[in-house]
Motif scaffolding. Sequence first.
Motif, PDB file in Angstrom:
ATOM      1  N   TYR A 123       0.755  -1.125   0.178  1.00 40.01           N
ATOM      2  CA  TYR A 123       0.385  -0.119  -0.309  1.00 40.01           C
ATOM      3  C   TYR A 123       1.059   1.280  -0.046  1.00 40.01           C
ATOM      4  CZ  TYR A 123      -3.534  -3.584   1.675  1.00 40.01           C
ATOM      5  OH  TYR A 123      -4.717  -3.333   2.052  1.00 40.01           O
TER       6      TYR A 123
ATOM      7  N   SER B  82      -6.194   4.571   2.762  1.00 41.39           N
ATOM      8  CA  SER B  82      -4.757   4.124   1.115  1.00 41.39           C
ATOM      9  C   SER B  82      -5.338   3.519   0.260  1.00 41.39           C
ATOM     10  CB  SER B  82      -3.842   3.466   2.047  1.00 41.39           C
ATOM     11  OG  SER B  82      -3.382   2.240   2.585  1.00 41.39           O
ATOM     12  N   THR B  83      -3.884   3.744  -1.217  1.00 42.57           N
ATOM     13  CA  THR B  83      -4.382   3.287  -2.133  1.00 42.57           C
ATOM     14  C   THR B  83      -3.153   2.567  -2.375  1.00 42.57           C
ATOM     15  OG1 THR B  83      -4.438   5.286  -2.635  1.00 42.57           O
ATOM     16  CG2 THR B  83      -3.519   3.568  -4.689  1.00 42.57           C
ATOM     17  N   VAL B  84      -4.635   1.179  -3.143  1.00 43.36           N
ATOM     18  CA  VAL B  84      -3.509  -0.067  -3.393  1.00 43.36           C
ATOM     19  C   VAL B  84      -2.104   0.027  -4.163  1.00 43.36           C
ATOM     20  CG1 VAL B  84      -3.365  -2.676  -4.058  1.00 43.36           C
ATOM     21  CG2 VAL B  84      -5.137  -1.668  -2.212  1.00 43.36           C
TER      22      VAL B  84
END
Length: 212
Positions: free
Chosen positions: A75, A85-87
Motif C-alpha cells: 500500500y 490508502s491506495t493499493v
Amino acid sequence: MRFRHAAVLALVAVVTIVAGCADAAVDPQAPLTPTARDTSLLVNSLSPAPGAPAIANPVVAFYAKAGDSRQAFMYYRSRPGRSDSTVFIRFRVSKGSLLSRPNGTPFVDGDSILITMTLIDPARLIVRFEPSGLRFAPLDPADIKFNFRETNDDRNGDGVVDGTDATYTSLLSIWKRENVSAPWLKQSSVLAPALHEIEADVTGFTDYIIAW
C-alpha cells in the motif's frame, strides 16, 4: 490468460479507441527526453507523481499454501486527512498455483512457502519477488496487479500532460527481469487506464516493473 473481471476487457477496448484519437501521433520506439528515458534499464519506466505518498509497507512477507487461495498487498501511505490508502500491488496465489520449490520439489496440498515482495527501487517502482526459482502452474498461475494512480502523468517528462502522455499510457505493460544484469522482458498484460490498473499472470519469481 486467467483474469477475473470481464469489465477489464471492456475497458481495454475503450482505451484503444481513445488512444487512436490522441492529438499527436507517437512513435513508441522514438527516444524520449533525457529526464524520462531510463538509459540504465533500457525501458521507459513510470515514476512517482510529485507529492505522491511513500509506500507504507515496502517489504511484504506472507505464506502461500498449496490448496488455499491467498493474496497480499503493498500500500501507499494514506494522504493527510484521509483514513484510506491506495493499493500499489495486489499479488494473488490460487489454490492450484504452487507448482515447485526453488530446488524443484513439487508442492502437495498443505505445503506452504514464505513469499516476499520488496520495493527495491522507489524511484522506478521496481519490485522484487522471492524466493527466486519458485514456480507456479502454467495453467493456474499466480497473478500480479499494479495500481499506477500515484505515478507521474507527464510520462515523457516534457513538462506538459497531453495526448502524447495518454498514448504512452496506452502502451504500458508489466515487464520482468531475472537479475540486475539481465534484460527486461515484456509480459502479456491487461491494461485498464480508467482504473489505473495493469495485471499479468506470474509463473516464476523475478523483478517486475511497469513500463513501455
